[in-house]
Write an enzyme that holds these catalytic residues in place. Structure first.
Site, PDB file in Angstrom:
ATOM      1  N   THR A 331      46.154  19.194 -12.061  1.00 59.02           N
ATOM      2  CA  THR A 331      46.162  17.889 -11.423  1.00 59.02           C
ATOM      3  C   THR A 331      47.593  17.381 -11.352  1.00 59.02           C
ATOM      4  O   THR A 331      48.522  18.052 -11.795  1.00 59.02           O
ATOM      5  CB  THR A 331      45.265  16.914 -12.205  1.00 59.02           C
ATOM      6  OG1 THR A 331      45.271  15.660 -11.573  1.00 59.02           O
ATOM      7  CG2 THR A 331      45.741  16.741 -13.635  1.00 59.02           C
ATOM      8  N   GLY A 413      46.643  18.709 -16.971  1.00 58.41           N
ATOM      9  CA  GLY A 413      46.301  19.679 -17.985  1.00 58.41           C
ATOM     10  C   GLY A 413      44.901  19.750 -18.534  1.00 58.41           C
ATOM     11  O   GLY A 413      44.708  20.313 -19.609  1.00 58.41           O
TER      12      GLY A 413
END
Length: 508
Positions: A331, A413
């Site tokens: 992301t 993450g």
């Protein structure tokens, strides 16, 4: 004072800063920055993905915008959902709905005056004229190089002469520019109701995905109250279920029971306490699901008695045995504080790097594979159902001081997000480190990585040999990753200080 923006790409940061320099609000700045990221970081986010927002104003009031695509109107999958391809497309995409909701909120609540078309203009320009491929994009394209040629509609856009382009090579996306232009001219409804929506559905169905225009038309952005936890004189905000914001607050709630200030930043004790708090919060995480389908008792999970009991279970001398289920996901984080002190904290995602790998026809839109986040067990709280939101790892954060935004933070993450935030927040709050120092400090990652499938405690190489040995003696199964490794998260911080807001990106 104009405010400050942090993103993982300078073109996106500049787009956001242009909005703030013109007197715009933090949400408006992050719409512009997020749209640029959807172009220049296509391996991590895009129009075919989702976003989770937090917005807080110094005048009071904080909201979370859950721009999460819901489960499609289709039967329960007959077999486990694959990680790629058309069968991994089980949800719609809500990032554009999130931009639209944030835009309306800025106008109605914050005095926003930016024009929708102006906010998307930089993204359109970069998609049309092209931009240099980032080292991150080159890495993830080469990592998946054997798969990329088989992905539907992927190669004509993202490969050059059949190969992933090198960092610095120009990448143009004219079809994506056209899609963005329609959204700019006709509003977000173009994505969900207009001619563009028909082209999206036609393109996805041509790949074999089961999706309809009705699925897109039903897509909404949910407006919710954030979760909150007091920590050392601050109030930490996190998005509610189905995100793992609850998990991050459970970790910090356990650490609140520890005299962290008596420890040394980056010491074995500091890392051990954070790791052990992560483990205990992760063991609670399986209960998180879409609250419209399953009751999630966040108040009980964050109650002082619950957090104290979890903290008391931590032994300073002995590590809890692991492994447990690992969640994947990539992301981008973007955050801002504007001249009025309003803060916005956002994560955008297409789930895995490159999402489903499926491009929706001639729209240039790469669709997410968030359907792979659903459980295949029909009795599981996170089992697929039409209209249901999957469990979500995205959890951007804001810290308030006496009701005023003080810190904006977040990281890339998946499973690593709460872990990175635990180290980052303790460095910032408990140890009083400056953001640049806190962001650069060594971190850990509990669980698997792409290069190491063991459920070990990964430590960055700059943590120090003596600390590694100390942690190993406590029972942690240690393995090493490179110093300043992107696997330990790509975070960002915006801090509202005496001289106004300032922003810092992750040195990784």
């Amino acid at each position: 004072m104009t405010g400050a923006v942090t993103t993982p790409h300078p073109l996106a940061t500049e787009a956001g800063m242009q909005v703030l320099r013109a007197g715009g609000t933090a949400p408006e700045a992050l719409i512009a920055a997020g749209a640029v990221l959807a172009v220049v970081m296509p391996h991590f986010c895009g129009l075919g993905g989702d976003a989770v927002w937090l917005v807080a104003s110094p005048k009071g009031g904080a909201r979370s915008f859950l721009a999460i695509g819901q489960g499609l109107d289709r039967p329960f999958p007959a077999r486990p959902v694959p990680l790629r391809g058309p069968d991994s497309i089980l949800t719609s995409a809500a990032v554009v709905a999130g931009w639209d909701h944030a835009f309306g909120y800025a106008r109605a609540q914050l005095g926003g005056r930016a024009k929708w078309q102006d906010l998307l203009a930089p993204a359109i320009a970069h998609a049309e004229a092209g931009f240099p491929v980032t080292p991150s994009q080159e890495f993830w394209a080469r990592f998946r190089a054997a798969e990329l040629p088989t992905w539907h509609g992927f190669a004509p856009i993202f490969l050059q002469d059949g190969q992933p382009p090198c960092a610095g090579a120009p990448l143009r996306q004219p079809e994506l520019a056209r899609s963005l232009r329609e959204i700019a001219q006709d509003g977000a409804q173009a994505f969900y109701h207009g001619a563009l929506s028909q082209r999206i559905v036609d393109g996805l169905r041509a790949s074999g995905a089961v999706i309809s225009r009705a699925d897109l038309a039903r897509t909404t952005c949910r407006d919710a109250r954030p979760l909150s936890l007091p920590y050392r004189g601050l109030d930490l905000l996190a998005p509610p279920p189905p995100t793992q914001g609850l998990t991050t607050l459970q970790i910090m709630g356990q650490l609140a029971a520890v005299d962290m200030g008596s420890l040394q930043a980056g010491s074995a004790d500091h890392i051990h306490y954070c790791v052990e708090a992560v483990k205990r919060a992760f063991l609670q995480r399986h209960r998180i699901a879409d609250p419209a389908f399953h009751t999630v008792d966040a108040a009980h999970s964050l109650a002082p008695d619950t957090l104290t009991a979890l903290a008391k279970d931590i032994s300073l001398q002995k590590a809890m045995p692991w492994p447990h289920i690992w969640q994947h996901g990539d992301t981008v984080f973007l955050g801002a504080i504007d001249a009025a002190g309003t803060a916005a904290s956002v994560l955008q995602s297409i789930y895995f790097d490159w999402g489903s790998g499926v491009v929706a026809g001639e729209t240039g839109i790469l669709w997410q594979n968030r359907g792979a986040a659903f459980s295949h067990d029909p009795a599981h709280v996170n089992a697929f159902a039409p209209g249901k939101l999957p469990f979500y790892t995205l959890n951007p954060g804001i810290a308030l001081q006496a009701g005023v935004p003080k810190l904006v933070y977040g990281t890339q993450g998946a499973d690593g997000q709460p872990q990175t935030l635990a180290m980052l927040l303790t460095r910032l709050i408990d140890f009083g480190q400056a953001p640049a120092q806190a962001l650069a400090g060594p971190r850990f990652l509990l669980g698997r990585t792409f290069s190491d499938s063991r459920d070990s405690l990964k430590l960055e190489g700059d943590v120090g040999a003596s600390i590694c040995a100390d942690l190993a003696a406590r029972g942690h199964a240690i393995s090493m990753i490179a110093a300043q490794s992107p696997m330990a998260g790509l975070a960002g911080v915006v801090q509202n200080g005496p001289d106004g807001p300032a922003a810092w990106p992750d040195p990784r």
